[in-house]
Design a protein around this motif. Structure first.
Motif, PDB file in Angstrom:
ATOM      1  N   UNK A   1      29.420  37.158  37.477  1.00 57.40           N
ATOM      2  CA  UNK A   1      29.637  35.718  37.684  1.00 57.40           C
ATOM      3  C   UNK A   1      29.560  35.342  39.160  1.00 57.40           C
ATOM      4  N   UNK A   2      30.205  36.134  40.010  1.00 55.04           N
ATOM      5  CA  UNK A   2      30.312  35.779  41.428  1.00 55.04           C
ATOM      6  C   UNK A   2      29.459  36.650  42.342  1.00 55.04           C
ATOM      7  N   UNK A   3      28.611  37.500  41.736  1.00 56.85           N
ATOM      8  CA  UNK A   3      27.639  38.300  42.489  1.00 56.85           C
ATOM      9  C   UNK A   3      28.273  39.218  43.525  1.00 56.85           C
ATOM     10  N   UNK A   4      29.414  39.799  43.198  1.00 58.30           N
ATOM     11  CA  UNK A   4      30.023  40.752  44.122  1.00 58.30           C
ATOM     12  C   UNK A   4      29.084  41.914  44.377  1.00 58.30           C
ATOM     13  N   UNK A   5      28.928  42.262  45.643  1.00 61.59           N
ATOM     14  CA  UNK A   5      28.138  43.425  46.033  1.00 61.59           C
ATOM     15  C   UNK A   5      29.005  44.287  46.934  1.00 61.59           C
ATOM     16  N   UNK A   6      29.254  45.522  46.512  1.00 61.47           N
ATOM     17  CA  UNK A   6      30.094  46.394  47.314  1.00 61.47           C
ATOM     18  C   UNK A   6      30.731  47.482  46.472  1.00 61.47           C
ATOM     19  N   UNK A   7      31.815  48.049  46.998  1.00 66.85           N
ATOM     20  CA  UNK A   7      32.540  49.105  46.302  1.00 66.85           C
ATOM     21  C   UNK A   7      34.016  48.776  46.250  1.00 66.85           C
ATOM     22  N   UNK A   8      34.681  49.252  45.201  1.00 68.93           N
ATOM     23  CA  UNK A   8      36.122  49.047  45.072  1.00 68.93           C
ATOM     24  C   UNK A   8      36.777  50.349  44.626  1.00 68.93           C
ATOM     25  N   UNK A   9      38.025  50.519  45.051  1.00 69.60           N
ATOM     26  CA  UNK A   9      38.820  51.662  44.630  1.00 69.60           C
ATOM     27  C   UNK A   9      40.256  51.211  44.436  1.00 69.60           C
ATOM     28  N   UNK A  10      40.815  51.527  43.272  1.00 70.05           N
ATOM     29  CA  UNK A  10      42.229  51.254  42.990  1.00 70.05           C
ATOM     30  C   UNK A  10      42.843  52.545  42.483  1.00 70.05           C
ATOM     31  N   UNK A  11      43.940  52.969  43.119  1.00 75.44           N
ATOM     32  CA  UNK A  11      44.650  54.168  42.671  1.00 75.44           C
ATOM     33  C   UNK A  11      46.129  53.847  42.491  1.00 75.44           C
ATOM     34  N   UNK A  12      46.770  54.607  41.622  1.00 74.77           N
ATOM     35  CA  UNK A  12      48.213  54.519  41.442  1.00 74.77           C
ATOM     36  C   UNK A  12      48.755  55.934  41.290  1.00 74.77           C
TER      37      UNK A  12
ATOM     38  N   UNK B   1      40.258  36.254  33.962  1.00 75.36           N
ATOM     39  CA  UNK B   1      38.967  36.806  34.346  1.00 75.36           C
ATOM     40  C   UNK B   1      38.102  35.737  35.011  1.00 75.36           C
ATOM     41  N   UNK B   2      37.291  36.115  35.991  1.00 77.80           N
ATOM     42  CA  UNK B   2      36.357  35.151  36.578  1.00 77.80           C
ATOM     43  C   UNK B   2      35.429  34.569  35.512  1.00 77.80           C
ATOM     44  N   UNK B   3      35.101  33.297  35.672  1.00 72.61           N
ATOM     45  CA  UNK B   3      34.180  32.652  34.740  1.00 72.61           C
ATOM     46  C   UNK B   3      33.342  31.636  35.503  1.00 72.61           C
ATOM     47  N   UNK B   4      32.275  31.187  34.906  1.00 72.13           N
ATOM     48  CA  UNK B   4      31.373  30.236  35.556  1.00 72.13           C
ATOM     49  C   UNK B   4      31.990  28.841  35.532  1.00 72.13           C
TER      50      UNK B   4
ATOM     51  N   UNK C   1      40.291  21.438  38.131  1.00 71.83           N
ATOM     52  CA  UNK C   1      39.301  21.285  39.188  1.00 71.83           C
ATOM     53  C   UNK C   1      39.126  22.619  39.928  1.00 71.83           C
ATOM     54  N   UNK C   2      37.928  22.840  40.471  1.00 76.95           N
ATOM     55  CA  UNK C   2      37.730  24.000  41.340  1.00 76.95           C
ATOM     56  C   UNK C   2      37.400  23.532  42.752  1.00 76.95           C
ATOM     57  N   UNK C   3      37.770  24.349  43.717  1.00 73.61           N
ATOM     58  CA  UNK C   3      37.575  23.981  45.111  1.00 73.61           C
ATOM     59  C   UNK C   3      36.107  24.107  45.502  1.00 73.61           C
ATOM     60  N   UNK C   4      35.618  23.119  46.265  1.00 67.78           N
ATOM     61  CA  UNK C   4      34.216  23.115  46.666  1.00 67.78           C
ATOM     62  C   UNK C   4      33.885  24.290  47.577  1.00 67.78           C
ATOM     63  N   UNK C   5      34.875  24.774  48.327  1.00 70.68           N
ATOM     64  CA  UNK C   5      34.615  25.867  49.261  1.00 70.68           C
ATOM     65  C   UNK C   5      34.695  27.235  48.605  1.00 70.68           C
ATOM     66  N   UNK C   6      35.309  27.305  47.423  1.00 74.42           N
ATOM     67  CA  UNK C   6      35.453  28.599  46.753  1.00 74.42           C
ATOM     68  C   UNK C   6      35.842  28.362  45.298  1.00 74.42           C
ATOM     69  N   UNK C   7      34.897  28.581  44.378  1.00 72.50           N
ATOM     70  CA  UNK C   7      35.206  28.305  42.973  1.00 72.50           C
ATOM     71  C   UNK C   7      36.102  29.367  42.349  1.00 72.50           C
ATOM     72  N   UNK C   8      36.507  30.366  43.139  1.00 79.40           N
ATOM     73  CA  UNK C   8      37.485  31.337  42.667  1.00 79.40           C
ATOM     74  C   UNK C   8      38.909  30.801  42.822  1.00 79.40           C
ATOM     75  N   UNK C   9      39.020  29.553  43.248  1.00 79.73           N
ATOM     76  CA  UNK C   9      40.318  28.888  43.392  1.00 79.73           C
ATOM     77  C   UNK C   9      40.280  27.584  42.604  1.00 79.73           C
TER      78      UNK C   9
END
Length: 438
Positions: free
Chosen positions: A36-47, A349-352, A399-407
């Motif tokens: 949805x948001x075109x993330x490009x990169x790597x992530x790591x989560x550990x517990x 979850x992120x959505x369009x 409503x979603x924010x014009x500067x960041x639709x993840x908010x």
């Protein structure tokens, strides 16, 4: 005994099931961020050192369509500052400098050098200006003494030690001190005294002319398209920026920084992880920032023209979250959502987000202040806070924010039809804010 064995076995099954569910939630969240948001990169989560999610997304090189891999290297931007701080603390442990030393000791002719201590630079209490981007964007090679003189010739923001203001340049000065005191370059110092010590074999310090294998290229958004980032003078950016790494190497850094004394003594770590001012700055880190979900957190984010990084250690929960991106994806927000999931907090979850047309007359019923968040109307548009960020409708109440639709912001009405609260959703994490009484 048989009954006890059955109970233990059931507990193991329940624990494994819960962890598998958690892994699925994290993976679903990141899959949505990528699609949805075109993330490009790597992530790591550990517990508790158990990997909950380790995955690569998108492209390390968009021109050649080279996909990201787990061992892709990323510039860390301001996440680099914690390495600078650790190096300074190591030199202090070896009695090669004192945190109370002033800059005059290292740069005898420096303007205001007698007022500023190493400690002030580490905690952003020095007053050193933070407005020298022209040096970073220039392709010229500079002598470090020239750079420091240019930085220090600008007026201080305040009398050193009396206030707090984030200063990248302060960390460049610290890197220069490391070089002067150790007798070797900043890059060599980190390699010999940090990276090699704990096996960070895919980490180093960027330079203007070196080639590093598996290094990601960096891109940023401009006019709704990706632009290759041509900027970055690493002669100037060291200390504040400049370190590159991988998620696996950052996990090694996390383990050895927090769980051992290989790099730093307990006394030094206590200084590094203490809050030294009202902005919660430690040395190279932020202590319990506002995005800590109410848990004990040591963190730092970084970002510059497409590079977006986030490093988060939830101390009491032994949860580590890092996200590294090369295309402007907001890693700090993504890490915020991932850490919430890891802590058992419900996350959307992120959505369009799609704009719809609504009658702007309804906006008047939303105007007001909601626990510090101001909603107002400007030129017929609904605006967020004092930042004049437009809120774009996706329904009559959300409503979603014009500067960041993840908010997003959703207005909630009571039985009488009056708006009494809002739900602010940031990277899927929801917070309720009540409307102030008139």
């Amino acid at each position: 005994m048989k009954r006890l064995i059955q109970i233990v076995f059931c507990c193991i099954i329940i624990s494994c099931t819960a962890q598998n569910q958690l892994k699925t939630q994290l993976e679903n969240y990141m899959d949505a961020e990528a699609s949805i948001n075109n993330f490009s990169g790597t992530v790591l989560i550990t517990k508790n050192d158990s990997i909950l999610l380790k995955k690569a997304y998108g492209y390390a090189d968009y021109e050649w369509e080279i996909k990201t891999t787990i061992d892709t290297k990323y510039s860390l931007a301001s996440v680099s500052k914690q390495f600078t701080a650790a190096a300074i603390l190591q030199l202090a442990e070896n009695n090669q400098l004192s945190l109370d030393d002033t800059l005059i000791k290292f740069f005898p002719n420096l303007k205001n050098g007698g007022k500023i201590t190493i400690k002030m630079l580490l905690s952003h209490n020095s007053g050193v200006n933070n407005d020298n981007n022209e040096l970073f964007t220039s392709n010229k090679s500079y002598d470090s003494n020239y750079i420091i003189e240019q930085v220090m010739n600008k007026p201080l923001l305040f009398e050193p030690g009396t206030n707090t203001a984030y200063s990248n340049e302060g960390y460049y000065i610290l890197a220069s001190i490391i070089k002067k005191v150790s007798g070797i370059s900043y890059a060599t110092y980190l390699k010999e005294h940090i990276f090699k010590k704990i096996g960070m074999n895919n980490s180093g310090v960027s330079s203007n002319d070196s080639i590093f294998s598996k290094m990601s290229k960096t891109y940023y958004q401009k006019d709704n398209r990706l632009i290759k980032n041509p900027l970055g003078n690493w002669d100037y950016a060291i200390g504040m920026d400049g370190v590159y790494s991988t998620i696996d190497d950052l996990f090694k850094w996390n383990k050895n920084l927090f769980d051992s004394n290989i790099l730093l003594s307990e006394e030094s770590k206590n200084k590094m992880f203490a809050s030294h001012n009202d902005q919660n700055f430690g040395y190279g880190v932020v202590v319990n920032p506002f995005y800590n979900h109410g848990h004990n957190l040591i963190a730092h984010d970084g970002g510059y023209f497409g590079t977006q990084t986030s490093f988060n250690k939830f101390i009491d929960d032994d949860i580590f979250v890092t996200a590294l991106s090369n295309n402007g994806s907001p890693s700090y927000l993504i890490a915020y959502g991932l850490s919430a999931i890891a802590l058992g907090i419900p996350v959307e979850l992120p959505y369009k987000h799609t704009k719809i047309e609504v009658d702007s007359k309804i906006y008047s019923q939303y105007v007001g202040e909601y626990e510090g968040v101001k909603i107002h109307i400007k030129e017929g548009k609904l605006m967020y806070s004092g930042n004049n960020i437009e809120l774009i409708p996706e329904s009559k109440t959300k409503f979603f924010r014009a500067d960041n639709n993840n908010r997003t912001i959703e207005f909630v009405k009571n039985k009488e039809g009056k708006t009494k609260q809002i739900i602010i959703t940031t990277a899927g994490v929801k917070k309720i804010k009540l409307k102030s009484k008139c």
